[in-house]
Design a protein around this motif. Structure first.
Motif, PDB file in Angstrom:
ATOM      1  N   ASP A 133      33.636  46.236  46.860  1.00 39.33           N
ATOM      2  CA  ASP A 133      32.984  44.982  46.480  1.00 39.33           C
ATOM      3  C   ASP A 133      33.485  44.566  45.101  1.00 39.33           C
ATOM      4  OD1 ASP A 133      31.713  46.743  44.715  1.00 39.33           O
ATOM      5  OD2 ASP A 133      29.919  46.890  45.971  1.00 39.33           O
ATOM      6  N   ASN A 134      32.917  43.481  44.582  1.00 41.89           N
ATOM      7  CA  ASN A 134      33.350  42.986  43.279  1.00 41.89           C
ATOM      8  C   ASN A 134      33.000  43.935  42.134  1.00 41.89           C
ATOM      9  OD1 ASN A 134      34.597  40.752  44.326  1.00 41.89           O
ATOM     10  ND2 ASN A 134      33.293  39.244  43.314  1.00 41.89           N
ATOM     11  N   GLU A 135      31.999  44.800  42.337  1.00 43.62           N
ATOM     12  CA  GLU A 135      31.683  45.799  41.319  1.00 43.62           C
ATOM     13  C   GLU A 135      32.843  46.784  41.172  1.00 43.62           C
ATOM     14  OE1 GLU A 135      29.139  45.920  39.114  1.00 43.62           O
ATOM     15  OE2 GLU A 135      28.785  43.913  39.956  1.00 43.62           O
ATOM     16  N   GLU A 136      33.400  47.226  42.314  1.00 45.90           N
ATOM     17  CA  GLU A 136      34.565  48.097  42.258  1.00 45.90           C
ATOM     18  C   GLU A 136      35.772  47.359  41.682  1.00 45.90           C
ATOM     19  OE1 GLU A 136      35.775  50.270  45.682  1.00 45.90           O
ATOM     20  OE2 GLU A 136      34.040  51.612  45.632  1.00 45.90           O
ATOM     21  N   ALA A 137      35.864  46.066  41.994  1.00 46.31           N
ATOM     22  CA  ALA A 137      36.959  45.257  41.448  1.00 46.31           C
ATOM     23  C   ALA A 137      36.888  45.219  39.921  1.00 46.31           C
ATOM     24  CB  ALA A 137      36.913  43.842  42.019  1.00 46.31           C
ATOM     25  N   LYS A 138      35.680  45.052  39.387  1.00 45.44           N
ATOM     26  CA  LYS A 138      35.516  45.019  37.928  1.00 45.44           C
ATOM     27  C   LYS A 138      35.913  46.357  37.302  1.00 45.44           C
ATOM     28  CE  LYS A 138      31.269  43.275  38.190  1.00 45.44           C
ATOM     29  NZ  LYS A 138      29.946  42.773  37.773  1.00 45.44           N
ATOM     30  N   ALA A 139      35.539  47.436  37.963  1.00 43.82           N
ATOM     31  CA  ALA A 139      35.882  48.765  37.437  1.00 43.82           C
ATOM     32  C   ALA A 139      37.395  48.980  37.439  1.00 43.82           C
ATOM     33  CB  ALA A 139      35.183  49.841  38.268  1.00 43.82           C
ATOM     34  N   TYR A 140      38.062  48.551  38.520  1.00 41.60           N
ATOM     35  CA  TYR A 140      39.518  48.717  38.597  1.00 41.60           C
ATOM     36  C   TYR A 140      40.214  47.811  37.576  1.00 41.60           C
ATOM     37  CZ  TYR A 140      44.264  48.797  40.559  1.00 41.60           C
ATOM     38  OH  TYR A 140      45.622  48.917  40.728  1.00 41.60           O
ATOM     39  N   ALA A 141      39.727  46.588  37.445  1.00 43.63           N
ATOM     40  CA  ALA A 141      40.313  45.657  36.463  1.00 43.63           C
ATOM     41  C   ALA A 141      40.143  46.203  35.043  1.00 43.63           C
ATOM     42  CB  ALA A 141      39.660  44.282  36.596  1.00 43.63           C
ATOM     43  N   GLU A 142      38.991  46.790  34.753  1.00 36.41           N
ATOM     44  CA  GLU A 142      38.769  47.391  33.432  1.00 36.41           C
ATOM     45  C   GLU A 142      39.753  48.539  33.189  1.00 36.41           C
ATOM     46  OE1 GLU A 142      35.273  49.625  30.812  1.00 36.41           O
ATOM     47  OE2 GLU A 142      34.717  48.380  32.535  1.00 36.41           O
ATOM     48  N   GLU A 143      39.964  49.346  34.218  1.00 38.26           N
ATOM     49  CA  GLU A 143      40.923  50.462  34.120  1.00 38.26           C
ATOM     50  C   GLU A 143      42.326  49.946  33.759  1.00 38.26           C
ATOM     51  OE1 GLU A 143      43.067  53.219  37.472  1.00 38.26           O
ATOM     52  OE2 GLU A 143      40.893  52.925  37.687  1.00 38.26           O
ATOM     53  N   LEU A 144      42.729  48.834  34.401  1.00 37.54           N
ATOM     54  CA  LEU A 144      44.056  48.277  34.134  1.00 37.54           C
ATOM     55  C   LEU A 144      44.143  47.664  32.735  1.00 37.54           C
ATOM     56  CD1 LEU A 144      44.885  46.672  37.592  1.00 37.54           C
ATOM     57  CD2 LEU A 144      45.860  48.747  36.614  1.00 37.54           C
ATOM     58  N   ILE A 145      43.067  47.025  32.283  1.00 34.86           N
ATOM     59  CA  ILE A 145      43.060  46.480  30.919  1.00 34.86           C
ATOM     60  C   ILE A 145      43.201  47.609  29.906  1.00 34.86           C
ATOM     61  CG2 ILE A 145      41.642  45.335  29.160  1.00 34.86           C
ATOM     62  CD1 ILE A 145      40.510  43.566  31.407  1.00 34.86           C
ATOM     63  N   ARG A 146      42.463  48.704  30.133  1.00 38.58           N
ATOM     64  CA  ARG A 146      42.546  49.855  29.218  1.00 38.58           C
ATOM     65  C   ARG A 146      43.958  50.437  29.208  1.00 38.58           C
ATOM     66  NH1 ARG A 146      37.951  48.705  26.728  1.00 38.58           N
ATOM     67  NH2 ARG A 146      36.060  49.061  27.946  1.00 38.58           N
ATOM     68  N   LYS A 147      44.622  50.437  30.373  1.00 34.44           N
ATOM     69  CA  LYS A 147      45.944  51.065  30.497  1.00 34.44           C
ATOM     70  C   LYS A 147      47.070  50.130  30.057  1.00 34.44           C
ATOM     71  CE  LYS A 147      47.636  51.891  34.692  1.00 34.44           C
ATOM     72  NZ  LYS A 147      49.014  51.338  34.880  1.00 34.44           N
ATOM     73  N   ASP A 148      47.010  48.865  30.542  1.00 32.67           N
ATOM     74  CA  ASP A 148      48.138  47.945  30.350  1.00 32.67           C
ATOM     75  C   ASP A 148      47.886  46.846  29.322  1.00 32.67           C
ATOM     76  OD1 ASP A 148      49.336  49.372  32.411  1.00 32.67           O
ATOM     77  OD2 ASP A 148      48.641  47.982  33.956  1.00 32.67           O
ATOM     78  N   GLY A 149      46.627  46.664  28.944  1.00 34.95           N
ATOM     79  CA  GLY A 149      46.308  45.598  27.984  1.00 34.95           C
ATOM     80  C   GLY A 149      45.866  44.304  28.632  1.00 34.95           C
ATOM     81  N   ARG A 150      46.332  44.048  29.865  1.00 34.98           N
ATOM     82  CA  ARG A 150      45.952  42.815  30.567  1.00 34.98           C
ATOM     83  C   ARG A 150      45.885  43.082  32.063  1.00 34.98           C
ATOM     84  NH1 ARG A 150      49.384  37.675  29.351  1.00 34.98           N
ATOM     85  NH2 ARG A 150      51.136  39.039  29.869  1.00 34.98           N
ATOM     86  N   VAL A 151      45.220  42.180  32.774  1.00 28.22           N
ATOM     87  CA  VAL A 151      45.115  42.297  34.230  1.00 28.22           C
ATOM     88  C   VAL A 151      45.027  40.897  34.828  1.00 28.22           C
ATOM     89  CG1 VAL A 151      42.577  42.383  34.297  1.00 28.22           C
ATOM     90  CG2 VAL A 151      43.898  43.488  36.109  1.00 28.22           C
ATOM     91  N   LEU A 152      45.511  40.755  36.066  1.00 27.38           N
ATOM     92  CA  LEU A 152      45.414  39.500  36.799  1.00 27.38           C
ATOM     93  C   LEU A 152      44.313  39.622  37.844  1.00 27.38           C
ATOM     94  CD1 LEU A 152      46.663  36.684  37.624  1.00 27.38           C
ATOM     95  CD2 LEU A 152      48.081  37.959  39.229  1.00 27.38           C
ATOM     96  N   VAL A 153      43.409  38.668  37.850  1.00 28.08           N
ATOM     97  CA  VAL A 153      42.351  38.605  38.876  1.00 28.08           C
ATOM     98  C   VAL A 153      42.466  37.253  39.564  1.00 28.08           C
ATOM     99  CG1 VAL A 153      39.875  38.722  39.346  1.00 28.08           C
ATOM    100  CG2 VAL A 153      40.848  40.078  37.476  1.00 28.08           C
ATOM    101  N   GLU A 154      42.476  37.260  40.887  1.00 27.38           N
ATOM    102  CA  GLU A 154      42.600  35.998  41.615  1.00 27.38           C
ATOM    103  C   GLU A 154      41.705  35.994  42.851  1.00 27.38           C
ATOM    104  OE1 GLU A 154      46.812  36.032  42.241  1.00 27.38           O
ATOM    105  OE2 GLU A 154      46.622  36.927  44.223  1.00 27.38           O
ATOM    106  N   GLU A 155      41.540  34.815  43.410  1.00 25.44           N
ATOM    107  CA  GLU A 155      40.720  34.691  44.612  1.00 25.44           C
ATOM    108  C   GLU A 155      41.370  35.421  45.789  1.00 25.44           C
ATOM    109  OE1 GLU A 155      40.685  30.768  46.461  1.00 25.44           O
ATOM    110  OE2 GLU A 155      42.454  30.213  45.295  1.00 25.44           O
ATOM    111  N   ARG A 156      40.528  35.963  46.659  1.00 27.93           N
ATOM    112  CA  ARG A 156      41.049  36.575  47.879  1.00 27.93           C
ATOM    113  C   ARG A 156      41.305  35.479  48.908  1.00 27.93           C
ATOM    114  NH1 ARG A 156      37.213  40.315  51.451  1.00 27.93           N
ATOM    115  NH2 ARG A 156      36.807  38.333  52.509  1.00 27.93           N
ATOM    116  N   THR A 157      42.451  35.565  49.556  1.00 27.06           N
ATOM    117  CA  THR A 157      42.787  34.631  50.631  1.00 27.06           C
ATOM    118  C   THR A 157      42.829  35.412  51.934  1.00 27.06           C
ATOM    119  OG1 THR A 157      44.141  33.322  49.111  1.00 27.06           O
ATOM    120  CG2 THR A 157      44.462  32.949  51.464  1.00 27.06           C
TER     121      THR A 157
END
Length: 438
Positions: free
Chosen positions: A164-188
């Protein structure tokens, strides 16, 4: 013509074969000695594809007149820029132009700036709280992507790899911590397909459409891989892609080439559009700055125009004509057991090439060395080519038994049942259409 090919996977085996078929004198640089390329090449240098100095040294030694870049990693390193500064023209985008693949934020921003059709709603975040608030406010399922190269395995989608979007937020946070930035977009929602084109920076010439099977196991289950196989149809469409869909997707790619030129970063080489065919039409999921693997093996064996002629047209800005046979293709990739998470390595496989040839199938080597030892990624591809998809699949399947070892593959690639599943999915997503024959 002396041509340097950079890369040693299955995609490059197909490129090398097409170049030699066109009359080229082939020279190869790759990390391991691909047994298929080794028998085609006049010279073979072992080096990392990203080691631009070593590649240049070998190119000078061999006196090559043109280079063809296979994988994405050397493009990201700017290998085309290095070669061209040395007077060696290359098929492939410059480092700046390759950002269409190597920097997803750049690609999405370009689409927004030039209003390229088929674009998605997106945001790039470097702040965790801002990212979390945006996803909460958006309220619909999202896709989370690292900005750089991930080998096709870093993207995670809510409802698939993410619960769900809660897991999405956790994964996005992980990528920000690792890479500095992350891309989030709508699901198609829809069904994916691949559209590859050649471009000289202005003209854009299409290749047959293909569809990849990215999941490791049959029935589209298991982890995402680099691609366990793919198929294409004799009419160069796909059963669920209408002529109108095709034209709209093609316009997206042509608009992308126009936008790159306006942006001051002309794009020359192969552009690969990964599309999702949604209820509303084709939506661009991502770009690749080179041939797909395995999709290169769908199109290159069908190429009637000499690849050397196409390469010269790309480099000279004078790309005029590209013709393909009206045939269907099916590729089945054999991979080491445990791939992609814990693949078997260092074990030899056996290939009866004569028996494979007798089935009518083509064989391309990938992640195996000259002793046919497994190196850990997809190892060997078999390709069936015929007038119909059914016959192409039968040919590919008949060749599989002549490759033995600690390998597995997806039996369902290109079968009537798996293609039918994709047609049904389009119907479930609310799309009304008359399927194309394949």
């Amino acid at each position: 013509m002396k041509v340097l090919l950079v890369g040693g996977g299955g995609r490059e085996n197909a490129i090398g074969e097409a170049l030699v078929r066109s009359g080229a004198e082939l020279y190869v640089v790759s990390r391991h000695k691909n047994p298929g390329l080794a028998r085609l090449a006049r010279g073979y240098g072992l080096a990392r594809e990203t080691d631009t100095e070593k590649v240049l040294e070998l190119a000078r030694k061999w006196g090559v007149e043109l280079a063809f870049i296979g994988p994405e990693a050397p493009l990201e390193k700017g290998i085309v820029d290095f070669l061209e500064r040395e007077g060696i023209p290359a098929v492939g985008p410059t480092k700046e132009a390759a950002r269409l693949e190597t920097n997803k934020a750049f690609a999405r921003s370009l689409m927004e700036k030039y209003e390229i059709p088929g674009r998605k709603l997106f945001r790039v975040f470097d702040d965790v709280s801002e990212m979390r608030s945006w996803i909460d406010d958006f309220g619909k399922p999202v896709v989370v992507k690292p900005l750089g190269l991930t080998g096709g395995k870093g993207v995670k989608v809510v409802g698939y790899q993410l619960r769900d979007n809660e897991e999405a937020k956790a994964y996005a946070e992980e990528l920000i911590r690792k890479d500095g930035r992350v891309l989030v977009e709508e699901r198609t929602d829809g069904v994916e397909f691949t559209f590859q084109v050649f471009s000289d920076g202005k003209r854009v010439l299409p290749m047959p459409l293909a569809q990849d099977y990215p999941h490791a196991y049959e029935n589209d289950e298991g982890p995402i891989t680099g691609g366990m196989g793919s198929y294409s149809c004799s009419n160069h469409l796909l059963p669920f892609v209408t002529t109108e869909d095709y034209e709209r997707a093609f316009e997206t790619l042509k608009a992308t080439i126009r936008a790159m030129r306006k942006n001051g970063t002309p794009y020359r080489g192969i552009l690969y559009g990964q599309f999702m065919l949604s209820k509303e039409g084709p939506v661009i999921i991502e770009y690749n700055a080179r041939f797909g693997d395995p999709e290169a093996m769908n199109v290159l064996p069908l190429l009637k125009t000499p690849l050397t002629e196409i390469a010269e047209g790309i480099i000279d800005g004078n790309l005029r004509k590209v013709e393909f046979e009206k045939k269907a293709t099916v590729i089945k990739y054999l991979a080491p057991k445990g791939y992609p998470t814990n693949p078997v390595k260092g074990v030899r496989v056996e290939v009866d090439e004569k028996a494979v040839a007798e089935t009518g199938a083509k064989l391309y080597y990938a992640s195996v060395d000259e002793n046919l030892t497994l190196l850990g990624s997809r190892a060997i591809a078999v390709v069936g080519i015929a007038d119909t998809l059914k016959e192409a699949e039968r040919i590919a399947q008949s060749a599989i038994g002549h490759v033995k070892g600690e390998l597995f593959y997806r039996r369902d690639v290109g079968t009537r049942e798996s293609v039918g599943k994709r047609i049904r999915l389009m119907g479930e997503f609310g799309r009304e259409f008359e399927p194309n024959s394949c």
